[in-house]
Enzyme design. Structure first.
Site, PDB file in Angstrom:
ATOM      1  N   CYS A 146     -53.045  16.390  84.969  1.00 16.89           N
ATOM      2  CA  CYS A 146     -52.807  15.211  84.123  1.00 16.89           C
ATOM      3  C   CYS A 146     -52.016  14.117  84.837  1.00 16.89           C
ATOM      4  CB  CYS A 146     -52.135  15.620  82.816  1.00 16.89           C
ATOM      5  SG  CYS A 146     -50.450  16.260  82.965  1.00 16.89           S
TER       6      CYS A 146
ATOM      7  N   HIS B 217     -47.316  16.702  79.202  1.00 18.85           N
ATOM      8  CA  HIS B 217     -48.679  16.181  79.345  1.00 18.85           C
ATOM      9  C   HIS B 217     -48.642  14.658  79.289  1.00 18.85           C
ATOM     10  CE1 HIS B 217     -52.991  16.485  79.505  1.00 18.85           C
ATOM     11  NE2 HIS B 217     -53.120  15.680  78.467  1.00 18.85           N
TER      12      HIS B 217
ATOM     13  N   HIS C 166     -57.585  11.156  80.049  1.00 19.73           N
ATOM     14  CA  HIS C 166     -56.643  12.140  80.594  1.00 19.73           C
ATOM     15  C   HIS C 166     -57.379  13.315  81.198  1.00 19.73           C
ATOM     16  CE1 HIS C 166     -56.348  15.096  76.929  1.00 19.73           C
ATOM     17  NE2 HIS C 166     -57.550  14.569  77.008  1.00 19.73           N
TER      18      HIS C 166
END
Length: 359
Positions: A273, A321, A333
């Site tokens: 990520c 994240h 993402h």
């Protein structure tokens, strides 16, 4: 933003995300945007399957734990890069210092030999034997100058030796830190592999029908979160437009859709990520921290209502994240292992906050 525009956003995100979700089974960690409400029969099926809901929650927990460990791994990797670069710098300085010290020692040897040759005769003897007192005085001044120069040379020698000793101490300290970082990275890698293996084992034990129902549960969980986020009116005042660099970062990130998630990866074939967000901004000419947690700590924070395309949206209380806002309530993402870079609803996961790399 009115209900009509939210409906358009919902439909747009649904089309993009539904294709991705159908292609690869996922978890709520990579939730798609809003989709049409499930039928009553589907709701009844989900309601009668609490065990599968428990599996979904357990998978989310395992993949989130892997994400946290991935941040630890990435942080250790980034430190190792900096420490290795510092060790190289110190080695170069040490080599330069040794050359300087050798030159100073040569000069000191020349000065010492000159003083030795002149040192057997006191100044009074030069005055008595010389024909011109002025020559004696000039010579005395030169002697004093030579003495001062020698004293300065000895000071330089001392400083050069001290510098070399300090370089050696600093290099040793960096090596110790590097070794500690290697151990931390290895420990984080074990955590990642253990969590991912547990999640994959859990999923592999499900029958095909159960995996399909699990994917449906995940879609619905994401739908509820995204719909609630949009219905809160959070985007009503969001009118920010991307900066030039922000536009380039978004273009880069969107161009990576379909590429697989791999922990610790920074492209070009796979990403995690924060690897995706950091590389997207690097392509736009702006260096940002490597990990999602450091991105949250170091970059300037902005209110959700003020976000614009290119901003980074951090998720969960531990910032484990991150995705890039692309406008209209969506992010791009790299979700988690087993999934690919994709577009999803920005509100499909619990938002911690928003940061702006080019503030």
């Amino acid at each position: 933003m009115g209900a009509g525009r939210r409906g358009l956003i919902t439909a747009a995100v649904t089309v993009v995300c539904a294709v991705t979700v159908l292609a690869v089974p996922g978890t709520a960690f990579a939730s798609p945007g809003p989709i049409p409400s499930p039928s009553a029969s589907a709701s009844a099926t989900a309601a009668s399957d609490p065990d599968l809901e428990a599996v979904r929650e357990k998978l989310d927990g395992l993949y989130r734990a892997a994400a946290v460990a991935t941040d630890e791994y990435n942080a250790a990797e980034e430190k190792a890069r900096k420490q290795s670069a510092e060790i190289v710098r110190l080695a170069k300085k040490t080599a330069e210092g040794r050359e300087e010290l050798a030159g100073l020692r040569d000069r000191a040897g020349v000065a010492a030999r000159a003083q030795y040759r002149a040192g057997g005769m006191p100044p009074e003897a030069y005055l008595m034997l010389g024909d011109d007192p002025q020559d004696f005085l000039d010579g005395t001044r030169r002697v004093r100058q030579g003495q001062h120069a020698t004293k300065g040379l000895l000071g330089e020698l001392t400083r050069a030796q001290e510098d070399l000793e300090q370089y050696a101490k600093d290099a040793a300290a960096q090596w110790r830190r590097l070794e500690a970082g290697r151990k931390a990275k290895a420990a984080a890698q074990k955590k990642i592999e253990k969590r991912i293996a547990a999640a994959e084992k859990l999923e592999s034990e499900l029958a095909k029908e159960e995996r399909e129902r699990l994917a449906e549960l995940e879609r619905r969980a994401a739908q509820r979160a995204q719909t609630a986020w949009l219905d809160s009116g959070v985007l009503d005042e969001v009118t920010g437009k991307a900066s030039e660099r922000g536009r380039k970062a978004v273009e880069y990130a969107l161009a990576q859709t379909g590429k697989p998630y791999r922990w610790g990866a920074e492209g070009p074939k796979a990403y995690d990520c924060s690897g995706l967000t950091s590389q997207a901004w690097a392509a736009a000419g702006r260096d940002v921290p490597r990990t999602s947690q450091q991105q949250w700590k170091q970059l300037e924070r902005v209110d959700v209502q003020d976000m614009r395309p290119g901003d980074l949206v951090l998720y969960f209380d531990d910032a484990s994240h991150v995705g890039m806002y692309i406008g209209d309530g969506s992010i791009v993402h790299a979700p988690r292992p087993g999934r690919a870079v994709t577009v999803t609803g920005a509100g499909s996961m619990p938002i911690l906050g928003v940061v702006r790399p080019d503030a």
